[in-house]
Scaffold this motif. Structure first.
Motif, mmCIF file in Angstrom:
data_model
loop_
_atom_site.group_PDB
_atom_site.id
_atom_site.type_symbol
_atom_site.label_atom_id
_atom_site.label_comp_id
_atom_site.label_asym_id
_atom_site.label_seq_id
_atom_site.Cartn_x
_atom_site.Cartn_y
_atom_site.Cartn_z
ATOM 1 N N ILE A 252 -8.657 11.406 -14.865
ATOM 2 C CA ILE A 252 -9.807 11.484 -13.933
ATOM 3 C C ILE A 252 -8.891 10.784 -12.675
ATOM 4 C CG2 ILE A 252 -11.712 10.827 -15.457
ATOM 5 C CD1 ILE A 252 -11.314 7.665 -14.659
ATOM 6 N N PRO A 253 -9.430 11.344 -11.480
ATOM 7 C CA PRO A 253 -9.036 11.321 -10.038
ATOM 8 C C PRO A 253 -8.761 9.696 -9.867
ATOM 9 C CG PRO A 253 -10.813 12.579 -9.874
ATOM 10 C CD PRO A 253 -11.008 12.073 -11.283
ATOM 11 N N PHE A 254 -7.662 9.415 -9.330
ATOM 12 C CA PHE A 254 -7.064 8.151 -9.085
ATOM 13 C C PHE A 254 -7.303 7.949 -7.449
ATOM 14 C CE2 PHE A 254 -3.018 5.440 -8.012
ATOM 15 C CZ PHE A 254 -3.908 4.076 -8.050
ATOM 16 N N LEU A 255 -8.071 6.855 -7.161
ATOM 17 C CA LEU A 255 -8.847 6.845 -5.889
ATOM 18 C C LEU A 255 -7.737 6.873 -4.744
ATOM 19 C CD1 LEU A 255 -12.034 4.679 -6.230
ATOM 20 C CD2 LEU A 255 -11.838 7.157 -5.997
ATOM 21 N N ILE A 256 -6.528 5.899 -5.025
ATOM 22 C CA ILE A 256 -5.346 5.777 -4.073
ATOM 23 C C ILE A 256 -4.714 7.060 -3.722
ATOM 24 C CG2 ILE A 256 -3.205 4.844 -3.672
ATOM 25 C CD1 ILE A 256 -4.109 2.107 -4.762
ATOM 26 N N ASP A 257 -4.596 7.942 -4.909
ATOM 27 C CA ASP A 257 -3.898 9.316 -4.559
ATOM 28 C C ASP A 257 -4.754 10.100 -3.781
ATOM 29 O OD1 ASP A 257 -1.827 8.894 -6.228
ATOM 30 O OD2 ASP A 257 -2.637 9.931 -7.942
ATOM 31 N N ILE A 258 -6.161 9.814 -3.859
ATOM 32 C CA ILE A 258 -7.148 10.923 -3.049
ATOM 33 C C ILE A 258 -6.645 10.530 -1.506
ATOM 34 C CG2 ILE A 258 -9.498 10.891 -2.060
ATOM 35 C CD1 ILE A 258 -10.298 10.566 -5.289
ATOM 36 N N VAL A 259 -6.547 8.926 -1.060
ATOM 37 C CA VAL A 259 -6.324 8.475 0.225
ATOM 38 C C VAL A 259 -4.839 8.711 0.580
ATOM 39 C CG1 VAL A 259 -6.458 6.656 1.626
ATOM 40 C CG2 VAL A 259 -8.285 6.872 -0.065
ATOM 41 N N GLU B 230 -1.252 6.796 -0.709
ATOM 42 C CA GLU B 230 -0.595 5.516 -1.025
ATOM 43 C C GLU B 230 -0.246 4.579 0.553
ATOM 44 O OE1 GLU B 230 2.232 2.718 -3.751
ATOM 45 O OE2 GLU B 230 2.049 4.857 -4.018
ATOM 46 N N LYS B 231 0.392 5.675 1.364
ATOM 47 C CA LYS B 231 0.817 4.850 2.697
ATOM 48 C C LYS B 231 -0.341 4.492 3.664
ATOM 49 C CE LYS B 231 3.749 5.872 6.482
ATOM 50 N NZ LYS B 231 4.835 6.650 7.165
ATOM 51 N N TYR B 232 -1.239 5.288 3.639
ATOM 52 C CA TYR B 232 -2.474 5.255 4.324
ATOM 53 C C TYR B 232 -3.237 4.004 3.768
ATOM 54 C CZ TYR B 232 -6.518 6.415 6.987
ATOM 55 O OH TYR B 232 -7.553 6.344 7.977
ATOM 56 N N PHE B 233 -3.455 3.877 2.511
ATOM 57 C CA PHE B 233 -4.158 2.943 1.801
ATOM 58 C C PHE B 233 -3.730 1.628 2.057
ATOM 59 C CE2 PHE B 233 -5.315 0.169 -1.739
ATOM 60 C CZ PHE B 233 -6.466 0.609 -1.896
ATOM 61 N N TRP B 234 -2.288 1.366 2.132
ATOM 62 C CA TRP B 234 -1.729 0.180 2.146
ATOM 63 C C TRP B 234 -1.506 -0.165 3.577
ATOM 64 C CZ3 TRP B 234 -2.629 -2.888 -1.762
ATOM 65 C CH2 TRP B 234 -2.750 -2.419 -3.044
ATOM 66 N N ASP B 235 -1.569 0.577 4.476
ATOM 67 C CA ASP B 235 -1.532 0.404 5.927
ATOM 68 C C ASP B 235 -2.554 -1.042 6.319
ATOM 69 O OD1 ASP B 235 -1.360 0.194 8.934
ATOM 70 O OD2 ASP B 235 -0.640 2.257 8.942
ATOM 71 N N ARG B 236 -1.966 -1.854 7.039
ATOM 72 C CA ARG B 236 -2.646 -3.157 7.438
ATOM 73 C C ARG B 236 -4.055 -2.866 8.014
ATOM 74 N NH1 ARG B 236 -1.041 -7.607 11.408
ATOM 75 N NH2 ARG B 236 -2.312 -6.285 12.817
ATOM 76 N N LYS B 237 -3.681 -1.727 9.042
ATOM 77 C CA LYS B 237 -5.074 -1.301 9.883
ATOM 78 C C LYS B 237 -6.076 -0.506 9.091
ATOM 79 C CE LYS B 237 -3.273 2.936 11.889
ATOM 80 N NZ LYS B 237 -2.243 3.077 11.086
ATOM 81 N N ASN B 238 -5.905 -0.205 8.019
ATOM 82 C CA ASN B 238 -6.856 0.310 7.166
ATOM 83 C C ASN B 238 -7.479 -0.404 6.059
ATOM 84 O OD1 ASN B 238 -6.308 2.847 8.681
ATOM 85 N ND2 ASN B 238 -4.482 3.322 7.228
ATOM 86 N N VAL C 259 -10.783 4.154 4.931
ATOM 87 C CA VAL C 259 -10.328 4.497 3.435
ATOM 88 C C VAL C 259 -11.482 5.007 2.731
ATOM 89 C CG1 VAL C 259 -9.188 3.665 1.291
ATOM 90 C CG2 VAL C 259 -8.137 3.127 3.317
ATOM 91 N N ASN C 260 -12.619 4.268 2.926
ATOM 92 C CA ASN C 260 -13.822 4.673 2.154
ATOM 93 C C ASN C 260 -14.463 6.046 2.675
ATOM 94 O OD1 ASN C 260 -14.065 2.430 0.448
ATOM 95 N ND2 ASN C 260 -15.642 1.429 1.792
ATOM 96 N N HIS C 261 -14.031 6.282 3.872
ATOM 97 C CA HIS C 261 -14.622 7.588 4.140
ATOM 98 C C HIS C 261 -13.732 8.769 3.612
ATOM 99 C CE1 HIS C 261 -16.029 10.454 7.404
ATOM 100 N NE2 HIS C 261 -14.814 10.972 7.492
ATOM 101 N N LYS C 262 -12.710 8.503 3.641
ATOM 102 C CA LYS C 262 -11.652 9.517 3.036
ATOM 103 C C LYS C 262 -11.959 9.710 1.466
ATOM 104 C CE LYS C 262 -7.393 9.348 5.826
ATOM 105 N NZ LYS C 262 -7.251 10.515 5.976
ATOM 106 N N ILE C 263 -12.202 8.743 0.727
ATOM 107 C CA ILE C 263 -12.854 8.752 -0.695
ATOM 108 C C ILE C 263 -13.968 9.463 -0.857
ATOM 109 C CG2 ILE C 263 -13.409 7.102 -2.416
ATOM 110 C CD1 ILE C 263 -11.555 5.161 -1.850
ATOM 111 N N ILE C 264 -15.052 9.085 0.134
ATOM 112 C CA ILE C 264 -16.284 9.599 -0.146
ATOM 113 C C ILE C 264 -16.281 11.107 0.245
ATOM 114 C CG2 ILE C 264 -18.696 9.654 1.087
ATOM 115 C CD1 ILE C 264 -18.398 7.640 -1.380
ATOM 116 N N LYS C 265 -15.381 11.520 1.236
ATOM 117 C CA LYS C 265 -15.391 12.932 1.339
ATOM 118 C C LYS C 265 -14.980 13.788 0.307
ATOM 119 C CE LYS C 265 -13.042 16.341 4.752
ATOM 120 N NZ LYS C 265 -12.060 16.375 6.032
#
Length: 255
Positions: free
Chosen positions: A209-216, A218-226, A238-244
């Motif tokens: 099944i899809p891994f949510l961090i792969d959807i976003v 990894e670099k973007y997911f762990w960036d502090r500003k996100n 991050v939630n916006h990218k996942i929900i898209k």
């Protein structure tokens, strides 16, 4: 009361009501980050947690349109620790699709917690439009008690029950087996489509099944500003990218 009680909320608040903090997005963490992080981006942003009388981040269950709604299950990722009501996955899904959603996520719970809630809904005859299940870490476990309370076990456990977490952490064959069972049970409780995702990479691979961090990414997911306000969870972008991604799945497989 028309609707039965779901599993006990893990919120730190005395619900129902609207609260400025919850879980590890707490006052002490906020004060520390304000002092420790220069130009902290969450300093002036308000976060509201609106909880119903059962402590879930949803409308009162008697007022929900269950038959026409999409149910969101999962842990703190779905609950939305550190983000406003409007920035949870369920809220963003409704904003993008116009389809009502019900947020049944809860911080620090296991996949067994979700299974139990699905069984309660099944016995009540709830038949939603669709289900979005974001499976949490396979090393978590829930002990259910005779008084309808439960204890969720994970890396935060500090007593003898931590032994169970440590055993599951070292025995992926067992933890993957029981999460396969969890997924099959959740599917069995609903006649509607069920879309599964995972917050854990090994589990996503095991269940295909899809891994949510792969959807976003990894670099973007762990960036502090996100990050969310507590900095331990994913933020609004991050939630916006996942929900898209989830909305695309929903439109292609369900609508």
């Amino acid at each position: 009361m028309l609707f039965p009680a779901l599993c006990k909320s893990t919120s730190h608040n005395q619900y129902p009501g609207v609260f400025p903090f919850d879980s590890n997005d707490n006052t002490d963490n906020y004060v520390f980050k304000n002092k420790a992080v220069p130009n902290w981006e969450w300093l002036d942003k308000k976060v509201s947690y609106t909880l119903n009388s059962q402590g879930y981040r949803a409308k009162e269950f008697d007022d929900c349109d269950w038959a026409n709604s999409v149910l969101f299950f999962g842990c703190s990722w779905v609950y939305g620790v550190g983000v406003d009501d409007s920035d949870t996955m369920a809220s963003m899904f409704t904003a993008q699709t116009g389809v009502p959603s019900i947020n049944l996520g809860m911080p620090a719970v296991s996949n067994w917690f979700t299974v139990k809630n699905c069984e309660i809904l099944y016995r009540k005859g709830i038949k939603p439009k669709a289900v979005i299940n974001c499976m949490t870490y396979p090393t978590r476990f829930t002990l259910f008690k005779d008084d309808d309370t439960q204890r969720n076990i994970g890396k935060w456990s500090v007593d003898d029950e931590r032994i169970l977490f440590e055993q599951l952490s070292q025995d992926y064959a067992t933890s993957h087996f029981y999460t396969t069972w969890c997924k099959q049970l959740i599917d069995s409780y609903f006649d509607c489509p069920v879309l599964h995702y995972s917050v854990d990479g090994s589990l996503a691979t095991h269940l295909k099944i899809p891994f949510l961090i792969d959807i976003v990414g990894e670099k973007y997911f762990w960036d502090r500003k996100n990050r969310a306000r507590d900095t331990a969870h994913q933020g609004p972008t991050v939630n916006h990218k996942i929900i898209k991604h989830i909305v695309n799945d929903f439109n292609s497989k369900i609508r």
